[in-house]
Motif scaffolding. Structure first.
Motif, mmCIF file in Angstrom:
data_model
loop_
_atom_site.group_PDB
_atom_site.id
_atom_site.type_symbol
_atom_site.label_atom_id
_atom_site.label_comp_id
_atom_site.label_asym_id
_atom_site.label_seq_id
_atom_site.Cartn_x
_atom_site.Cartn_y
_atom_site.Cartn_z
ATOM 1 N N ALA A 32 0.868 -1.307 0.078
ATOM 2 C CA ALA A 32 -0.016 0.029 -0.144
ATOM 3 C C ALA A 32 0.680 1.062 0.050
ATOM 4 C CB ALA A 32 -1.048 0.083 1.071
ATOM 5 N N ASP A 33 2.124 1.179 0.761
ATOM 6 C CA ASP A 33 2.911 2.514 0.720
ATOM 7 C C ASP A 33 3.325 2.767 -0.714
ATOM 8 O OD1 ASP A 33 2.174 2.720 3.229
ATOM 9 O OD2 ASP A 33 4.221 1.769 4.026
ATOM 10 N N TYR A 34 3.752 1.838 -1.292
ATOM 11 C CA TYR A 34 4.495 1.978 -2.764
ATOM 12 C C TYR A 34 3.046 2.605 -3.831
ATOM 13 C CZ TYR A 34 8.529 -0.687 -1.490
ATOM 14 O OH TYR A 34 9.764 -1.291 -1.128
ATOM 15 N N VAL A 35 2.012 1.881 -3.545
ATOM 16 C CA VAL A 35 0.808 2.253 -4.343
ATOM 17 C C VAL A 35 0.624 3.827 -4.171
ATOM 18 C CG1 VAL A 35 -1.596 2.180 -4.591
ATOM 19 C CG2 VAL A 35 -0.092 -0.049 -4.249
ATOM 20 N N ARG A 36 0.597 4.270 -2.926
ATOM 21 C CA ARG A 36 0.306 5.642 -2.492
ATOM 22 C C ARG A 36 1.342 6.542 -3.091
ATOM 23 N NH1 ARG A 36 -1.872 3.631 2.096
ATOM 24 N NH2 ARG A 36 -0.212 3.558 3.174
ATOM 25 N N GLN A 37 2.593 6.063 -2.856
ATOM 26 C CA GLN A 37 3.704 6.813 -3.389
ATOM 27 C C GLN A 37 3.818 7.016 -5.055
ATOM 28 O OE1 GLN A 37 7.247 5.524 -1.795
ATOM 29 N NE2 GLN A 37 6.694 6.181 0.321
ATOM 30 N N ALA A 38 3.420 5.747 -5.492
ATOM 31 C CA ALA A 38 3.221 5.905 -7.118
ATOM 32 C C ALA A 38 1.941 6.390 -7.620
ATOM 33 C CB ALA A 38 3.687 4.428 -7.683
ATOM 34 N N GLY A 39 1.094 6.596 -6.848
ATOM 35 C CA GLY A 39 -0.072 7.593 -7.255
ATOM 36 C C GLY A 39 -0.985 6.583 -8.136
ATOM 37 N N ILE A 40 -0.994 5.208 -7.720
ATOM 38 C CA ILE A 40 -2.045 4.536 -8.520
ATOM 39 C C ILE A 40 -2.882 4.030 -7.756
ATOM 40 C CG2 ILE A 40 -0.291 3.886 -10.366
ATOM 41 C CD1 ILE A 40 0.427 1.503 -8.873
ATOM 42 N N LYS A 41 -3.874 3.430 -8.292
ATOM 43 C CA LYS A 41 -5.363 2.598 -7.847
ATOM 44 C C LYS A 41 -5.709 1.583 -8.360
ATOM 45 C CE LYS A 41 -8.559 5.901 -9.526
ATOM 46 N NZ LYS A 41 -7.662 6.520 -10.603
ATOM 47 N N GLU A 42 -6.487 0.936 -7.803
ATOM 48 C CA GLU A 42 -7.122 -0.225 -8.463
ATOM 49 C C GLU A 42 -7.634 0.164 -9.999
ATOM 50 O OE1 GLU A 42 -10.304 -4.024 -7.549
ATOM 51 O OE2 GLU A 42 -9.764 -2.443 -6.154
ATOM 52 N N GLY A 43 -7.529 -0.580 -11.014
ATOM 53 C CA GLY A 43 -7.922 -0.408 -12.247
ATOM 54 C C GLY A 43 -7.040 0.342 -13.037
ATOM 55 N N ASP A 44 -6.194 1.226 -12.571
ATOM 56 C CA ASP A 44 -5.182 2.228 -13.373
ATOM 57 C C ASP A 44 -4.399 1.183 -14.018
ATOM 58 O OD1 ASP A 44 -6.220 4.238 -12.120
ATOM 59 O OD2 ASP A 44 -4.328 4.727 -10.996
ATOM 60 N N GLN A 45 -4.005 1.681 -15.410
ATOM 61 C CA GLN A 45 -2.959 0.806 -15.955
ATOM 62 C C GLN A 45 -1.382 1.307 -15.707
ATOM 63 O OE1 GLN A 45 -3.859 0.930 -20.227
ATOM 64 N NE2 GLN A 45 -5.794 0.052 -19.910
ATOM 65 N N VAL A 46 -0.578 0.364 -15.737
ATOM 66 C CA VAL A 46 0.862 0.570 -15.537
ATOM 67 C C VAL A 46 1.506 0.118 -16.773
ATOM 68 C CG1 VAL A 46 0.627 0.532 -13.147
ATOM 69 C CG2 VAL A 46 1.249 -1.599 -14.281
ATOM 70 N N GLN A 47 2.679 0.641 -16.956
ATOM 71 C CA GLN A 47 3.666 0.115 -18.085
ATOM 72 C C GLN A 47 4.872 -0.580 -17.444
ATOM 73 O OE1 GLN A 47 4.863 3.818 -19.718
ATOM 74 N NE2 GLN A 47 3.129 3.708 -21.265
ATOM 75 N N ALA A 48 5.136 -1.887 -17.810
ATOM 76 C CA ALA A 48 6.016 -2.552 -17.530
ATOM 77 C C ALA A 48 7.228 -2.943 -18.495
ATOM 78 C CB ALA A 48 5.417 -4.242 -16.875
ATOM 79 N N SER A 49 8.333 -2.524 -18.141
ATOM 80 C CA SER A 49 9.565 -2.781 -18.999
ATOM 81 C C SER A 49 10.556 -3.572 -18.238
ATOM 82 C CB SER A 49 9.994 -1.521 -19.600
ATOM 83 O OG SER A 49 10.486 -0.682 -18.425
ATOM 84 N N LEU A 50 11.478 -4.289 -19.138
ATOM 85 C CA LEU A 50 12.584 -5.036 -18.472
ATOM 86 C C LEU A 50 13.856 -4.036 -18.843
ATOM 87 C CD1 LEU A 50 11.994 -8.588 -20.326
ATOM 88 C CD2 LEU A 50 11.768 -7.890 -18.054
ATOM 89 N N THR A 51 14.672 -4.190 -17.563
ATOM 90 C CA THR A 51 15.840 -3.246 -17.818
ATOM 91 C C THR A 51 17.047 -4.201 -17.976
ATOM 92 O OG1 THR A 51 16.415 -4.104 -15.338
ATOM 93 C CG2 THR A 51 14.981 -1.942 -15.433
ATOM 94 N N ILE A 52 18.244 -3.445 -18.523
ATOM 95 C CA ILE A 52 19.057 -4.268 -18.871
ATOM 96 C C ILE A 52 19.556 -5.217 -18.000
ATOM 97 C CG2 ILE A 52 21.781 -3.677 -19.718
ATOM 98 C CD1 ILE A 52 20.672 -0.890 -20.552
ATOM 99 N N ASP A 53 19.558 -5.101 -16.849
ATOM 100 C CA ASP A 53 20.232 -6.105 -16.009
ATOM 101 C C ASP A 53 19.172 -7.344 -15.560
ATOM 102 O OD1 ASP A 53 18.692 -4.712 -14.198
ATOM 103 O OD2 ASP A 53 20.115 -4.362 -12.507
ATOM 104 N N GLY A 54 17.936 -7.387 -16.336
ATOM 105 C CA GLY A 54 16.955 -8.156 -16.041
ATOM 106 C C GLY A 54 16.004 -8.010 -15.312
ATOM 107 N N GLY A 55 15.990 -6.710 -14.634
ATOM 108 C CA GLY A 55 15.043 -6.465 -13.581
ATOM 109 C C GLY A 55 13.568 -5.740 -14.285
#
Length: 81
Positions: free
Chosen positions: A18-41
């Motif tokens: 929940a703390d991360y969700v609040r800090q990111a400013g997202i809520k249930e139903g929002d869309q997020v973008q996911a990407s892979l980093t160079i180091d596999g993260g």
């Protein structure tokens, strides 16, 4: 913070604290973008609302709807006062 991956249907899911969700400013139903980093993260960011993409989607949905008679006129003719 270590998080656990869980099965969700045929996919895998990750619960975001929940703390991360609040800090990111997202809520249930929002869309997020996911990407892979160079180091596999995995990097997950709140998706920005794209006005042009929304307009294209809306136009596509509108084009798929058949035009017919007005529902309001049909209701007025059948209305009893």
């Amino acid at each position: 913070m270590n998080l656990q991956i869980a099965k969700w249907g045929n996919s895998l899911a990750l619960r975001i604290p929940a703390d991360y969700v609040r800090q990111a400013g997202i809520k249930e139903g929002d869309q997020v973008q996911a990407s892979l980093t160079i180091d596999g993260g995995i990097c997950i960011r709140a998706a920005k609302w794209n006005r042009q993409a929304f307009a294209r989607d809306l136009e596509g949905m509108r084009a798929a709807m058949p035009m017919g008679e007005s529902v309001i006129e049909e209701l007025r003719h059948g209305a009893r006062y």
